[in-house]
Scaffold this motif. Structure first.
Motif, mmCIF file in Angstrom:
data_model
loop_
_atom_site.group_PDB
_atom_site.id
_atom_site.type_symbol
_atom_site.label_atom_id
_atom_site.label_comp_id
_atom_site.label_asym_id
_atom_site.label_seq_id
_atom_site.Cartn_x
_atom_site.Cartn_y
_atom_site.Cartn_z
ATOM 1 N N THR A 24 50.854 5.952 -133.509
ATOM 2 C CA THR A 24 49.840 4.713 -133.598
ATOM 3 C C THR A 24 49.126 4.856 -132.606
ATOM 4 O O THR A 24 49.325 5.433 -131.525
ATOM 5 C CB THR A 24 50.924 3.345 -133.559
ATOM 6 N N ARG A 25 48.313 4.154 -132.519
ATOM 7 C CA ARG A 25 46.532 4.376 -131.413
ATOM 8 C C ARG A 25 47.210 3.270 -129.915
ATOM 9 O O ARG A 25 48.830 2.010 -130.671
ATOM 10 C CB ARG A 25 45.278 3.778 -131.721
ATOM 11 N N GLY A 26 46.774 3.158 -128.822
ATOM 12 C CA GLY A 26 47.351 2.553 -128.067
ATOM 13 C C GLY A 26 46.818 1.114 -128.256
ATOM 14 O O GLY A 26 45.770 1.107 -128.875
ATOM 15 N N LEU A 27 46.420 0.267 -127.129
ATOM 16 C CA LEU A 27 45.635 -0.972 -126.901
ATOM 17 C C LEU A 27 44.796 -0.615 -126.337
ATOM 18 O O LEU A 27 43.941 -1.408 -126.763
ATOM 19 C CB LEU A 27 46.344 -1.974 -126.180
ATOM 20 N N ASP A 28 44.630 0.747 -125.572
ATOM 21 C CA ASP A 28 43.229 0.718 -125.303
ATOM 22 C C ASP A 28 41.911 1.581 -126.654
ATOM 23 O O ASP A 28 40.499 2.063 -126.191
ATOM 24 C CB ASP A 28 43.259 1.651 -123.766
ATOM 25 N N GLY A 55 49.108 2.023 -118.550
ATOM 26 C CA GLY A 55 49.818 3.650 -118.300
ATOM 27 C C GLY A 55 50.408 3.507 -117.680
ATOM 28 O O GLY A 55 51.933 3.711 -117.702
ATOM 29 N N ALA A 56 50.633 2.352 -117.147
ATOM 30 C CA ALA A 56 51.439 1.273 -115.914
ATOM 31 C C ALA A 56 53.137 1.781 -116.921
ATOM 32 O O ALA A 56 54.307 1.696 -116.599
ATOM 33 C CB ALA A 56 51.744 0.303 -115.150
ATOM 34 N N ALA A 57 53.280 0.569 -118.127
ATOM 35 C CA ALA A 57 53.788 0.597 -118.999
ATOM 36 C C ALA A 57 54.644 1.976 -119.783
ATOM 37 O O ALA A 57 55.861 2.130 -119.736
ATOM 38 C CB ALA A 57 53.858 -0.016 -120.427
ATOM 39 N N ALA A 58 54.026 2.554 -119.517
ATOM 40 C CA ALA A 58 54.566 4.447 -120.143
ATOM 41 C C ALA A 58 55.442 5.055 -118.899
ATOM 42 O O ALA A 58 56.348 5.763 -118.886
ATOM 43 C CB ALA A 58 53.062 5.162 -119.807
ATOM 44 N N VAL B 12 51.654 -7.292 -120.777
ATOM 45 C CA VAL B 12 50.950 -7.342 -122.592
ATOM 46 C C VAL B 12 51.121 -5.872 -122.509
ATOM 47 O O VAL B 12 51.649 -5.175 -123.576
ATOM 48 C CB VAL B 12 49.419 -7.087 -121.906
ATOM 49 N N ALA B 13 51.490 -5.121 -121.386
ATOM 50 C CA ALA B 13 51.961 -3.808 -121.605
ATOM 51 C C ALA B 13 53.137 -3.595 -121.827
ATOM 52 O O ALA B 13 53.853 -2.584 -122.828
ATOM 53 C CB ALA B 13 51.421 -2.588 -120.240
ATOM 54 N N SER B 14 53.932 -4.188 -121.361
ATOM 55 C CA SER B 14 55.378 -4.254 -121.202
ATOM 56 C C SER B 14 55.877 -4.413 -122.835
ATOM 57 O O SER B 14 56.253 -3.962 -123.467
ATOM 58 C CB SER B 14 55.631 -4.483 -120.523
ATOM 59 N N LEU B 15 54.744 -5.452 -122.717
ATOM 60 C CA LEU B 15 55.723 -5.824 -124.116
ATOM 61 C C LEU B 15 55.296 -5.043 -125.680
ATOM 62 O O LEU B 15 56.007 -4.839 -126.803
ATOM 63 C CB LEU B 15 54.370 -7.820 -124.608
ATOM 64 N N TYR B 16 53.688 -4.537 -125.127
ATOM 65 C CA TYR B 16 53.127 -3.348 -126.618
ATOM 66 C C TYR B 16 54.346 -2.188 -125.952
ATOM 67 O O TYR B 16 54.605 -1.749 -127.236
ATOM 68 C CB TYR B 16 51.893 -3.153 -125.930
ATOM 69 N N ARG B 17 54.987 -2.173 -125.195
ATOM 70 C CA ARG B 17 55.527 -0.455 -125.133
ATOM 71 C C ARG B 17 56.876 -1.084 -126.035
ATOM 72 O O ARG B 17 57.171 -0.563 -126.348
ATOM 73 C CB ARG B 17 55.922 -0.341 -123.595
ATOM 74 N N ALA B 18 57.403 -2.391 -125.372
ATOM 75 C CA ALA B 18 58.742 -1.909 -126.220
ATOM 76 C C ALA B 18 58.742 -2.955 -127.615
ATOM 77 O O ALA B 18 59.635 -2.672 -128.409
ATOM 78 C CB ALA B 18 59.245 -3.670 -125.546
ATOM 79 N N HIS B 19 57.308 -3.513 -128.208
ATOM 80 C CA HIS B 19 57.634 -3.965 -129.346
ATOM 81 C C HIS B 19 56.670 -4.251 -129.749
ATOM 82 O O HIS B 19 56.553 -4.661 -131.146
ATOM 83 C CB HIS B 19 57.897 -5.356 -129.212
ATOM 84 N N GLY B 20 55.679 -2.965 -128.864
ATOM 85 C CA GLY B 20 54.206 -2.877 -130.119
ATOM 86 C C GLY B 20 54.567 -1.739 -131.431
ATOM 87 O O GLY B 20 53.829 -2.556 -132.849
ATOM 88 N N LEU B 21 55.628 -1.394 -130.970
ATOM 89 C CA LEU B 21 55.621 -0.079 -132.705
ATOM 90 C C LEU B 21 56.407 -1.052 -133.705
ATOM 91 O O LEU B 21 55.845 -0.865 -134.999
ATOM 92 C CB LEU B 21 56.450 0.916 -132.545
ATOM 93 N N GLN B 49 47.023 -11.602 -124.694
ATOM 94 C CA GLN B 49 46.163 -11.803 -123.643
ATOM 95 C C GLN B 49 44.985 -12.592 -122.766
ATOM 96 O O GLN B 49 44.893 -13.221 -121.159
ATOM 97 C CB GLN B 49 46.102 -10.222 -122.675
ATOM 98 N N ARG B 50 43.898 -13.041 -124.019
ATOM 99 C CA ARG B 50 43.323 -14.211 -124.013
ATOM 100 C C ARG B 50 43.279 -14.850 -123.229
ATOM 101 O O ARG B 50 43.161 -16.301 -121.988
ATOM 102 C CB ARG B 50 42.313 -13.819 -124.666
ATOM 103 N N THR B 51 44.306 -16.274 -124.204
ATOM 104 C CA THR B 51 45.181 -17.639 -123.870
ATOM 105 C C THR B 51 45.893 -17.081 -122.737
ATOM 106 O O THR B 51 46.040 -18.475 -122.832
ATOM 107 C CB THR B 51 45.919 -17.819 -125.020
#
Lengths: 389, 168
Positions: A24-28, A55-58, B12-21, B49-51
């Motif tokens: 899967t691709r990342g958000l960026d 990156g921080a989340a990584a 957002v990054a934290s949520l994506y890491r934990a739950h994105g997949l 993130q926008r809202t």
């Protein structure tokens, strides 16, 4: 539960398993193709606004290990015990790409030495992907690994490396039982008696569990927990070599809590040491680790620029005076975010993931004692979910 | 980036890491192909993130994202009908033999049967039997009553039972 419902669940798990984490691709990353109204390309937006937090989340999955490579304390359960690593930079690194197998790599050459497969006795159903959440070691020889699978279950297992880097089989780490939460941030004290970690809510967990810091004392069998406020999360956790302090990195900065503190709210039992906005309104911290003598706190900061990630710096703060200085900036030829960062068990060598153009990365080693930086062999280039040594 | 914006980005990054997949996988159940699923999830995080919705509460943030993903999948279905008009087909769904990504025939048959159900029923089944959400959470995610969730599941299981010739 009917057989039809079982078939449904099984079919869904089969479909879910077709999406591998590394596929899967990342958000960026850009949208691959047009998929419908309102779904356009947004590389630029994500590149600017989310690349750094990602990156921080990584770094969430990266455990900063502080335990020194000194002679281990005698007695006690010592289940993390083992021969102390020789002086100098670690010989082996443990990397993973989001799931099993773990990769044991030669730190000097980058060569793949061995792989650690998913434990055969793990009760996660076959076909369900498990995610490596964290890896930690107190001595560079004995390792803990936590992993997670949906829906909402984490386990902690242990393994050891022999002198040739060949791993033992993974076995359950009984001091931290399987838990219905997202468990990460493992960190180990020098004598192997204390194991710190963090837990957070799982997808769909209702009501959502708050982020919790915890320390399991293997000698007493007691686990102490401290709860973060609802609006705060834990990015990474590290412990001082003597196990006296637990350092946590939250959304706003790095804090510390004595491991002897009574259970309760983190806000009451701990205190913030470094806040990211001290260095600039758009600065953030990506990792924090105490020096073995607990007098200094090393941490990485970066500045978010309009054009993308700005230069990353490694800073150190004198805990007694609160004075901060830059240790290294920029690092090597890197001009961007310092990604994954881990300290070796002696807390002397930092392992850094550095952007290298064309969306590739390099791993580098920073000697905090001499200030010398060097890239690890080019064979290291690649993307890892986490790298530890 | 200001402090609150940074905090939003971190969350957002934290949520994506934990739950994105997991959200991508949920979207896969509803759209059938991974690329579209990733598009939908990326769009959900972008909107989040926008809202700034629910930024101070991880549970609400997750609920928001889950709802966004389900709604996004529904939009994809509408857009496919409207935009592609049958001229450009999306990737074959993972449950098709053509896709060759799910080896077990039984799983393909079950998922294909699910794909023939109404969209709302497919959403509820995925939330219930993939994410294991309780009825209350499903109702909240979809903005319907708990009774609607219950009755939809009953009807969907009955339809699947007939389709798959499996007793309830």
């Amino acid at each position: 539960v009917s057989k039809l419902e079982d078939r449904l669940r099984d079919a869904y798990l089969g479909a879910a398993d077709t999406v591998a984490p590394d596929s899967t691709r990342g958000l960026d990353e850009p949208v691959r193709r047009h998929a419908g109204a309102g779904l356009g390309r947004r590389w630029g937006r994500w590149g600017r606004s989310v690349l750094i937090p990602v990156g921080a989340a990584a770094a969430v999955t990266v455990i900063v290990v502080l335990a020194a490579m000194l002679v281990r304390a005698p007695g006690g359960p010592g289940i993390l015990g083992g021969p102390a690593a020789a002086g100098g930079a670690p010989k082996f690194l443990i990397a993973n790409q989001g799931g099993f197998p773990l990769q044991v790599r030669d730190a000097a050459t980058g060569a793949l030495v061995a792989q650690v497969p998913r434990p055969a006795d793990n009760p996660a159903p076959r076909g369900v992907h498990t995610y490596i959440n964290s890896v930690a070691t107190g001595d560079g020889v004995s390792f803990l690994v936590s992993f997670y699978r949906n829906p909402c279950r984490s386990w902690v297992y242990q393994f050891r490396l022999n002198a040739q880097g060949q791993p033992s089989a993974l076995t359950p780490f009984s001091a931290i039982p399987s838990t219905k939460s997202d468990l990460y941030g493992l960190t180990v004290s020098r004598n192997g008696q204390l194991v710190g970690y963090s837990t957070g809510a799982c997808l769909g967990q209702s009501p959502p569990a708050p982020h919790v810091l915890a320390v399991a004392n293997l000698g007493t069998g007691k686990t102490t927990r401290w709860t973060m406020t609802a609006s705060n999360s834990v990015v990474s956790v590290s412990m001082t070599p003597d196990g006296r302090l637990l350092c946590y990195l939250g959304a706003s900065g790095a804090g510390v809590i004595p491991t002897s503190a009574a259970a309760g709210p983190v806000a009451e039992r701990g205190h913030t040491v470094v806040q990211a906005h001290r260095f600039g309104p758009s600065d953030a911290i990506t990792f924090a680790v105490f020096s073995p003598d607990e007098k200094s706190l090393y941490f990485s900061t970066y500045t978010q620029l309009a054009t993308g990630p700005g230069p990353g710096q490694i800073r150190v703060e004198d805990v007694a005076t609160g004075r901060t200085r830059v240790v290294q900036s920029p690092i090597g030829s890197s001009i961007g975010l310092i990604g994954l960062v881990t300290a070796d068990p002696s807390a002397r060598y930092l392992l850094l993931e550095l952007p290298s153009g064309n969306r590739s990365v390099k791993l580098g080693q920073l000697d905090l004692l001499t200030g010398k930086f060097r890239y690890l062999p080019s064979g290291w280039m690649g993307q890892f979910a986490s790298v530890n040594w | 980036v200001t402090g609150p914006e940074q905090a939003a980005g971190d969350l957002v990054a934290s949520l994506y890491r934990a739950h994105g997949l997991a959200l991508i996988r949920l979207a896969l159940m509803l759209t059938g192909d991974q690329a579209t699923a990733e598009d939908v999830v990326q769009d959900a995080f972008l909107g989040f993130q926008r809202t700034g919705a629910g930024l101070r509460d991880q549970g609400k943030a997750l609920s928001y994202l889950r709802t966004s993903v389900v709604n996004g999948c529904r939009s994809v279905h509408r857009a496919r009908r409207r935009t592609f008009g049958g001229r450009v087909e999306p990737d074959p769904p993972v449950w098709s033999a053509e896709a060759e990504v799910i080896a077990e025939q039984d799983r393909r048959e079950v998922l294909a049967a699910v794909s023939r159900l109404p969209v709302r029923a497919r959403e509820i089944l995925a939330l219930r039997y993939y994410l294991d959400l309780p009825y209350d959470d499903i109702a909240t995610t979809l903005g319907v009553s708990k009774g609607t969730v219950s009755s939809t599941i009953s009807r969907a299981l009955a339809a699947l039972s007939r389709d798959l010739k499996e007793e309830l």
